[in-house]
Design a protein around this motif. Structure first.
Motif, PDB file in Angstrom:
ATOM      1  N   THR A  28       0.815  -1.216   0.000  1.00 13.68           N
ATOM      2  CA  THR A  28       0.000   0.000   0.000  1.00 13.68           C
ATOM      3  C   THR A  28       0.851   1.271   0.000  1.00 13.68           C
ATOM      4  O   THR A  28       0.326   2.351   0.202  1.00 13.68           O
ATOM      5  CB  THR A  28      -0.934   0.016   1.227  1.00 13.68           C
ATOM      6  N   GLU A  29       2.135   1.153  -0.231  1.00 13.96           N
ATOM      7  CA  GLU A  29       3.004   2.329  -0.290  1.00 13.96           C
ATOM      8  C   GLU A  29       2.569   3.278  -1.392  1.00 13.96           C
ATOM      9  O   GLU A  29       2.723   4.489  -1.268  1.00 13.96           O
ATOM     10  CB  GLU A  29       4.459   1.920  -0.520  1.00 13.96           C
ATOM     11  N   ASP A  30       2.015   2.754  -2.474  1.00  9.97           N
ATOM     12  CA  ASP A  30       1.559   3.618  -3.564  1.00  9.97           C
ATOM     13  C   ASP A  30       0.445   4.552  -3.110  1.00  9.97           C
ATOM     14  O   ASP A  30       0.327   5.674  -3.604  1.00  9.97           O
ATOM     15  CB  ASP A  30       1.120   2.794  -4.769  1.00  9.97           C
TER      16      ASP A  30
ATOM     17  N   TYR B 168       1.947   7.692  -1.691  1.00  8.12           N
ATOM     18  CA  TYR B 168       2.458   8.605  -2.709  1.00  8.12           C
ATOM     19  C   TYR B 168       1.327   9.378  -3.385  1.00  8.12           C
ATOM     20  O   TYR B 168       1.492  10.538  -3.755  1.00  8.12           O
ATOM     21  CB  TYR B 168       3.274   7.851  -3.754  1.00  8.12           C
ATOM     22  N   ARG B 169       0.179   8.743  -3.540  1.00  5.04           N
ATOM     23  CA  ARG B 169      -0.973   9.385  -4.169  1.00  5.04           C
ATOM     24  C   ARG B 169      -1.708  10.319  -3.224  1.00  5.04           C
ATOM     25  O   ARG B 169      -2.443  11.203  -3.664  1.00  5.04           O
ATOM     26  CB  ARG B 169      -1.951   8.322  -4.674  1.00  5.04           C
TER      27      ARG B 169
END
Length: 126
Positions: free
Chosen positions: A27-29, A32-33
């Motif tokens: 869920t790191e993305d 970033y979002r």
């Protein structure tokens, strides 16, 4: 409220994160979002927030999740978490996204009730 707190609250709403646990690697993305999505929500709710704070309309922006959100407490704690959670799951889980959107719209309506009308004397109109 800091932007990271808003992000954590949104993750809790979608059942990914809870206090004290590390964010799962897949869920790191989302992190970033989150900044761009928060800026969209701040712009979308700028008029409502200016009414709540009784201030001039100004669209606030953040550049990272460590910044403070410049908005009313009602907005930060009851409206923005549902909006961000919805945007985070959009395209992944449509039924959850629809339910979060319903809660987001409902929380916006509830926040709108906090705006009080201005009381002033009636001017002669004839």
């Amino acid at each position: 409220m800091k932007a990271i707190e808003l992000f954590d609250a949104s993750l809790n709403l979608i059942g990914i994160y809870s206090d004290g646990e590390k964010l799962p690697a897949d869920t790191e993305d989302l992190k970033y979002r989150a900044v761009a999505l928060i800026n969209i929500l701040l712009a979308e709710n700028a008029l409502l927030d200016s009414g709540l704070r009784k201030s001039d309309l100004k669209i606030m922006r953040i550049t990272n999740l460590d910044e403070d959100l410049i908005c009313s407490d009602v907005m930060a704690n009851s409206v923005l978490p549902y909006g961000l959670a919805r945007l985070l799951v959009l395209g992944e889980d449509d039924s959850l996204s629809n339910e979060l959107y319903r809660l987001y719209v409902e929380s916006r309506e509830n926040a709108r009730r906090f705006i009080k009308a201005n009381v002033h004397p009636i001017e002669e109109v004839y």
